[in-house]
Design an enzyme around this catalytic site. Sequence first.
Site, PDB file in Angstrom:
ATOM      1  CE  LYS A   1      -0.816 -11.504  -0.147  1.00 45.75           C
ATOM      2  NZ  LYS A   1      -0.800 -10.767   1.128  1.00 45.75           N
TER       3      LYS A   1
ATOM      4  NE  ARG B   1       0.069  -6.380   9.193  1.00 45.98           N
ATOM      5  CZ  ARG B   1      -1.881  -5.421   9.028  1.00 45.98           C
ATOM      6  NH1 ARG B   1      -2.023  -5.506  10.153  1.00 45.98           N
ATOM      7  NH2 ARG B   1      -2.133  -5.921   7.822  1.00 45.98           N
TER       8      ARG B   1
ATOM      9  CB  ALA C   1      -0.956  -0.114   1.586  1.00 44.92           C
TER      10      ALA C   1
END
Length: 347
Positions: free
Chosen positions: A198, A265, A147
């Site tokens: 993924k 993360r 992003a």
Amino acid sequence: MAVVTIIGAGAMGSALAIPLIDNGCTVKLWGTNLDQDIIKDLIEGKEHPKHKHKLPSEIEFYYADELEKAMFGSTHVILAITSDALGHVFEKVVPYLNNDMIIATVSKGFDTNKLGEIVILPEILKEKLTEQLSNIPIVVVGGPCKANEVIYRSPSNVVYACEDLNAAKNFKELISTDVYNVKVDTDVIGTEVSVAMKNAYAVALGFAEGFKQREGYTHNNTKSALFTVALEEMILLSEALGGKIKSVIGLPGAGDLEVTGEAGRNRLLGEVIGGGMTSFDALAKMKDEDITVEGYSAVNFGYRLSINLIEKGLLTKELPLLSALYKILYNNESCYASIKKVLNEYN
């Protein structure tokens, strides 16, 4: 000119406003109850707190209690909500939809439908639509696309997939720029399996980074081998559900797995566990720090789904890496020993 309402003011939702604004669209960014501080900062002209970057002033910002205003006049809707909240939030949006709209979703993961079956997220959205709205096209988005890099206009390639190819092409015309490049496809299943799994397999790639910290030397061989096993297992899952190999070895699968395994993360969770912390302690630490790891729930959903597919005869055996991920994260089994066993038995 198109009017696009983005549902969710988090990292990806706010980022997608950039190519839309660049193409002259009217963009309305609506925040959930969890986004209220973000919306307040954006209305005041401050930086987006997740991006540390200001958004274009042309964007219209709306608080959670202003959904009707945010949806007024909208021709397209983008859902940018975490997978666990997607269905709940979408229920609030449905009353403002009409059959001339097109919906896109960048949410990634699985959920459980009304029958208790594990399904891809577009199926959850379809359940929420009324019979009168059942023909609204739902476009899914996949590919290697961080992003923050969309915000910075870093050249990127993504896939917009829909059973109605014309709907995917419509969204492409709306949002594709010279740096945000959109490919279109009809393989919704392959794309969705790839973008969900993924996140799970990126945790495994993080293990290899953690081994490096623990032992003081690189484990790039391990990471590359795990990447290969992950792709093969994603292909098996996708095919068992009716998806295509090309999505897994293309942008939604291989492309997104590579970039997710580099940072984020999911990789961080794997890295902490690979570095020597037990999975239960690592998860507790991330929870205390208010860090949500979508790969954690994706491992659970993916593993349960694989078992269901075996029972139905659509998979011939358990997926070793996915099974190891489940046992490490949910049964607190040894990370290093489990991964070594997976690679020992790989053929």
